[in-house]
Write a protein that holds these residues in place. Structure first.
Motif, PDB file in Angstrom:
ATOM      1  N   LEU A  17       0.864  -1.179   0.000  1.00 14.38           N
ATOM      2  CA  LEU A  17       0.000   0.000   0.000  1.00 14.38           C
ATOM      3  C   LEU A  17       0.895   1.220   0.000  1.00 14.38           C
ATOM      4  O   LEU A  17       1.701   1.415   0.915  1.00 14.38           O
ATOM      5  N   ILE A  18       0.751   2.057  -1.034  1.00 13.21           N
ATOM      6  CA  ILE A  18       1.555   3.256  -1.172  1.00 13.21           C
ATOM      7  C   ILE A  18       0.626   4.451  -1.255  1.00 13.21           C
ATOM      8  O   ILE A  18      -0.253   4.516  -2.124  1.00 13.21           O
ATOM      9  N   GLY A  19       0.813   5.412  -0.341  1.00 16.47           N
ATOM     10  CA  GLY A  19      -0.003   6.604  -0.376  1.00 16.47           C
ATOM     11  C   GLY A  19      -0.365   7.080   1.017  1.00 16.47           C
ATOM     12  O   GLY A  19      -0.159   6.378   2.011  1.00 16.47           O
ATOM     13  N   GLU A  20      -0.907   8.270   1.080  1.00 15.76           N
ATOM     14  CA  GLU A  20      -1.356   8.870   2.338  1.00 15.76           C
ATOM     15  C   GLU A  20      -2.669   9.585   2.099  1.00 15.76           C
ATOM     16  O   GLU A  20      -3.078   9.807   0.960  1.00 15.76           O
ATOM     17  N   GLY A  21      -3.329   9.956   3.182  1.00 16.76           N
ATOM     18  CA  GLY A  21      -4.584  10.684   3.060  1.00 16.76           C
ATOM     19  C   GLY A  21      -5.790   9.771   3.170  1.00 16.76           C
ATOM     20  O   GLY A  21      -5.682   8.575   3.449  1.00 16.76           O
ATOM     21  N   ASP A  22      -6.957  10.353   2.937  1.00 13.47           N
ATOM     22  CA  ASP A  22      -8.212   9.636   3.138  1.00 13.47           C
ATOM     23  C   ASP A  22      -8.338   8.403   2.250  1.00 13.47           C
ATOM     24  O   ASP A  22      -8.819   7.359   2.689  1.00 13.47           O
ATOM     25  N   THR A  23      -7.930   8.533   0.996  1.00 14.40           N
ATOM     26  CA  THR A  23      -8.071   7.410   0.078  1.00 14.40           C
ATOM     27  C   THR A  23      -7.213   6.234   0.520  1.00 14.40           C
ATOM     28  O   THR A  23      -7.665   5.078   0.545  1.00 14.40           O
ATOM     29  N   ALA A  24      -5.955   6.516   0.875  1.00 14.01           N
ATOM     30  CA  ALA A  24      -5.075   5.450   1.343  1.00 14.01           C
ATOM     31  C   ALA A  24      -5.593   4.853   2.646  1.00 14.01           C
ATOM     32  O   ALA A  24      -5.515   3.635   2.853  1.00 14.01           O
ATOM     33  N   ASP A  25      -6.135   5.686   3.521  1.00 15.90           N
ATOM     34  CA  ASP A  25      -6.675   5.177   4.787  1.00 15.90           C
ATOM     35  C   ASP A  25      -7.844   4.237   4.543  1.00 15.90           C
ATOM     36  O   ASP A  25      -7.996   3.219   5.236  1.00 15.90           O
ATOM     37  N   ALA A  26      -8.683   4.564   3.567  1.00 18.18           N
ATOM     38  CA  ALA A  26      -9.821   3.693   3.251  1.00 18.18           C
ATOM     39  C   ALA A  26      -9.340   2.344   2.736  1.00 18.18           C
ATOM     40  O   ALA A  26      -9.876   1.291   3.113  1.00 18.18           O
ATOM     41  N   LYS A  27      -8.302   2.356   1.881  1.00 20.59           N
ATOM     42  CA  LYS A  27      -7.739   1.090   1.392  1.00 20.59           C
ATOM     43  C   LYS A  27      -7.145   0.288   2.546  1.00 20.59           C
ATOM     44  O   LYS A  27      -7.301  -0.931   2.618  1.00 20.59           O
ATOM     45  N   ARG A  28      -6.477   0.987   3.457  1.00 24.38           N
ATOM     46  CA  ARG A  28      -5.857   0.313   4.598  1.00 24.38           C
ATOM     47  C   ARG A  28      -6.921  -0.386   5.459  1.00 24.38           C
ATOM     48  O   ARG A  28      -6.748  -1.535   5.857  1.00 24.38           O
ATOM     49  N   ARG A  29      -8.013   0.321   5.730  1.00 24.57           N
ATOM     50  CA  ARG A  29      -9.075  -0.276   6.542  1.00 24.57           C
ATOM     51  C   ARG A  29      -9.650  -1.529   5.872  1.00 24.57           C
ATOM     52  O   ARG A  29      -9.912  -2.542   6.532  1.00 24.57           O
ATOM     53  N   LEU A  30      -9.837  -1.454   4.561  1.00 22.99           N
ATOM     54  CA  LEU A  30     -10.389  -2.589   3.833  1.00 22.99           C
ATOM     55  C   LEU A  30      -9.438  -3.784   3.870  1.00 22.99           C
ATOM     56  O   LEU A  30      -9.853  -4.927   4.097  1.00 22.99           O
ATOM     57  N   LEU A  31      -8.148  -3.513   3.682  1.00 26.10           N
ATOM     58  CA  LEU A  31      -7.155  -4.589   3.723  1.00 26.10           C
ATOM     59  C   LEU A  31      -7.055  -5.192   5.116  1.00 26.10           C
ATOM     60  O   LEU A  31      -6.903  -6.416   5.275  1.00 26.10           O
ATOM     61  N   GLU A  32      -7.135  -4.360   6.124  1.00 25.05           N
ATOM     62  CA  GLU A  32      -7.078  -4.869   7.491  1.00 25.05           C
ATOM     63  C   GLU A  32      -8.281  -5.741   7.797  1.00 25.05           C
ATOM     64  O   GLU A  32      -8.166  -6.766   8.483  1.00 25.05           O
ATOM     65  N   ARG A  33      -9.448  -5.376   7.297  1.00 23.55           N
ATOM     66  CA  ARG A  33     -10.642  -6.213   7.480  1.00 23.55           C
ATOM     67  C   ARG A  33     -10.450  -7.586   6.855  1.00 23.55           C
ATOM     68  O   ARG A  33     -10.956  -8.594   7.355  1.00 23.55           O
ATOM     69  N   ALA A  34      -9.733  -7.619   5.736  1.00 20.29           N
ATOM     70  CA  ALA A  34      -9.480  -8.889   5.050  1.00 20.29           C
ATOM     71  C   ALA A  34      -8.325  -9.657   5.670  1.00 20.29           C
ATOM     72  O   ALA A  34      -8.021 -10.777   5.228  1.00 20.29           O
ATOM     73  N   GLY A  35      -7.656  -9.086   6.685  1.00 23.94           N
ATOM     74  CA  GLY A  35      -6.560  -9.780   7.355  1.00 23.94           C
ATOM     75  C   GLY A  35      -5.235  -9.712   6.640  1.00 23.94           C
ATOM     76  O   GLY A  35      -4.310 -10.478   6.955  1.00 23.94           O
ATOM     77  N   ALA A  36      -5.099  -8.796   5.674  1.00 24.21           N
ATOM     78  CA  ALA A  36      -3.846  -8.694   4.920  1.00 24.21           C
ATOM     79  C   ALA A  36      -2.729  -8.115   5.786  1.00 24.21           C
ATOM     80  O   ALA A  36      -2.975  -7.386   6.750  1.00 24.21           O
ATOM     81  N   MET A  37      -1.511  -8.430   5.413  1.00 24.76           N
ATOM     82  CA  MET A  37      -0.326  -7.858   6.049  1.00 24.76           C
ATOM     83  C   MET A  37       0.166  -6.719   5.141  1.00 24.76           C
ATOM     84  O   MET A  37       0.693  -6.964   4.052  1.00 24.76           O
ATOM     85  N   ILE A  38      -0.026  -5.482   5.571  1.00 21.11           N
ATOM     86  CA  ILE A  38       0.285  -4.329   4.735  1.00 21.11           C
ATOM     87  C   ILE A  38       1.781  -4.037   4.797  1.00 21.11           C
ATOM     88  O   ILE A  38       2.367  -3.907   5.880  1.00 21.11           O
ATOM     89  N   VAL A  39       2.407  -3.957   3.621  1.00 21.31           N
ATOM     90  CA  VAL A  39       3.859  -3.782   3.538  1.00 21.31           C
ATOM     91  C   VAL A  39       4.184  -2.639   2.579  1.00 21.31           C
ATOM     92  O   VAL A  39       3.304  -2.104   1.892  1.00 21.31           O
TER      93      VAL A  39
END
Length: 246
Positions: A17-39
């Motif tokens: 996941l590359i990026g900052e701000g609201d859009t990146a935060d939304a992607k992060r939340r979705l990935l965390e819900r799916a149990g992904a390991m964000i790198v």
């Protein structure tokens, strides 16, 4: 169909996941819900990447060159895959995509479906999963088992998925008819004009007999594994449900 829909298991899997701000935060939340390991970008084990940058072109090209599948926020031209709007009734997931044409339309459809689908849908899915072995024992033939389950889940049936079931249970049922032939007459080539009965028969059929000029859009309403046979149905129905299109 511009995109092929799949569900990817991401639990404990590295995802860039590359990026900052609201859009990146939304992607992060979705990935965390799916149990992904964000790198970060340096991780060589990742196979998927999300880019949420104002100018994603160079980053997307660089990641694609490594063989990663890339999603670039608000840039469908750079996306190898897009994110659907999701209706979550764990373990039931309904994904609504527009191939990047309109996220707003997908969101509006999700909101409508959220209001239609009962909260117990997940419990119903778990019941069916837990009952797989007992249903196999009761109906060893896969087609008979599929028809039995289809009957349980039909509109108004004991386990209609559009109705709230606080404590769903599989009822007993006698052995289904081993051979059945149904005929449907098309009113037009538009699948949206199929009657409810015709649509349900197509969805449950084991095989479909149809003329050579049958509309492909109608045939697409049948199960993908239903056998398609050009020509009339035989006088003696084969085991399972056969549907003849007239």
């Amino acid at each position: 169909m511009d995109s092929f829909p799949i569900f990817v298991r991401l639990r404990a899997q590295p995802v860039i996941l590359i990026g900052e701000g609201d859009t990146a935060d939304a992607k992060r939340r979705l990935l965390e819900r799916a149990g992904a390991m964000i790198v970060g970008e340096a991780d060589q084990a990742a196979r998927l990447a999300f880019v949420a940058l104002d100018d994603p072109d160079d980053t997307a090209v660089r990641l694609k060159a490594r063989g990663l599948l890339v999603n670039a926020a608000d840039r469908p031209d750079l996306c190898d895959f897009t994110l659907p709007a999701i209706v979550d009734r764990d373990p039931v997931l309904i994904a609504i995509g527009t191939s990047g044409a309109s996220a707003g339309l997908a969101a509006a459809l999700r909101q409508r479906l959220e209001a239609l689908l009962p909260p117990s849908l997940g419990a119903l899915a778990r019941l069916l999963h837990q009952s797989r072995e007992s249903l196999r024992a009761r109906y060893p033939d896969a087609s008979a088992r599929r028809r039995f389950i289809g009957g349980l889940l039909a509109a108004g049936a004991p386990l209609d998925p559009m109705i709230e079931h606080p404590d769903p249970a599989i009822p007993g049922e006698g052995a289904p008819d081993p051979a059945r032939l149904e005929r449907i007459t098309l009113r037009s080539s538009d699948p949206d004009e199929l009657t409810l009965r015709a649509a349900r028969l197509l969805a449950l059929a084991d095989r479909i007999y149809h003329p050579s000029d049958a509309p492909p859009a109608i045939l697409d309403r049948a199960r993908a594994d239903a056998v398609r046979i050009v020509g009339p149905a035989p006088a003696l129905a084969l085991p399972g449900l056969s549907v003849e299109i007239l």
